[in-house]
Write a protein that holds these residues in place. Sequence first.
Motif, mmCIF file in Angstrom:
data_model
loop_
_atom_site.group_PDB
_atom_site.id
_atom_site.type_symbol
_atom_site.label_atom_id
_atom_site.label_comp_id
_atom_site.label_asym_id
_atom_site.label_seq_id
_atom_site.Cartn_x
_atom_site.Cartn_y
_atom_site.Cartn_z
ATOM 1 N N ALA A 124 0.860 -1.087 -0.020
ATOM 2 C CA ALA A 124 0.376 -0.105 -0.393
ATOM 3 C C ALA A 124 0.702 1.219 0.113
ATOM 4 N N ALA A 125 1.482 1.351 1.292
ATOM 5 C CA ALA A 125 2.862 2.326 1.093
ATOM 6 C C ALA A 125 3.387 2.642 -0.291
ATOM 7 N N HIS A 126 4.208 1.408 -0.971
ATOM 8 C CA HIS A 126 4.566 2.029 -2.342
ATOM 9 C C HIS A 126 3.597 2.236 -3.041
ATOM 10 N N THR A 127 2.330 1.697 -3.492
ATOM 11 C CA THR A 127 1.571 2.619 -4.170
ATOM 12 C C THR A 127 1.375 3.996 -4.156
ATOM 13 N N MET A 128 1.380 4.139 -2.768
ATOM 14 C CA MET A 128 1.205 5.769 -2.626
ATOM 15 C C MET A 128 1.955 6.555 -3.089
ATOM 16 N N GLY A 129 3.471 5.491 -3.521
ATOM 17 C CA GLY A 129 4.723 6.637 -3.202
ATOM 18 C C GLY A 129 5.437 6.837 -2.244
ATOM 19 N N ILE A 130 4.932 5.440 -1.077
ATOM 20 C CA ILE A 130 5.884 6.083 0.173
ATOM 21 C C ILE A 130 6.725 5.394 0.098
ATOM 22 N N ASP A 131 8.141 5.409 1.280
ATOM 23 C CA ASP A 131 8.257 4.387 1.062
ATOM 24 C C ASP A 131 8.506 4.012 2.616
#
Length: 222
Positions: A124-131
């Motif tokens: 979910a984080a990667h999908t939102m552009g978050i590391d």
Amino acid sequence: MEQLSCSASKNDHPKWGFTDLVRWKTLPSTLGGGRAYIQRFKDAWVKQNKNAIRAAATREGFPPELLAGVCWIEVGGDPNSIDRIAFEVRTFDWSGPPLVDKQTVTSLPTKTSFGSVSMQLRTAAHTMGIDPAKMSSAQLRQLANCLQQDVFNINTVARHLRQLIDHDKLQQTRPLLGMEQVRIVGARYNRGISLSLDQIKKNMSYGNFIVNFWPRFSRLLN
């Protein structure tokens, strides 16, 4: 990480809980349990959320049946409370200094899945552009809480599917997507981004299921 906005992403559909798990696993179909019970729950969940599923798929530019299929497969199973317990145990286990964490046997907290449509926090984080490696425990809890809101959950899954479609360059014209491409993106959703396309094509059972039950998902969305 900025404050996630998901407080308005609620609906009235009940969550899958321990009672559902027990009824599914222990009662025969003649008493209302078994496979028929969980399939009825899945059908009802997709139908309840059909507007959100259609809106998310339209926004991301692919057929809503693909998203409905992923939702149908993932809904049900382990209750959300089990995921919460697993997350807190893993967070505590990984709270020590690096030397201690190297000896930890549990999975990383970011590998915990949340939401009715089960999704790992790191995905979910990667999908939102978050590391995810840079997120604090409080931020991961915040993301977990958002994933437990169905509309936020559906939107994030739809965004992830769009990224997978683009990863393998599967779509020439939006929102059209051939059944062979559906098989691939479904398999990719299940098996991850790290495998090559050739490796994905060796096992597309997840995507095959979506294609085989496409008419069912279409009916649930109407």
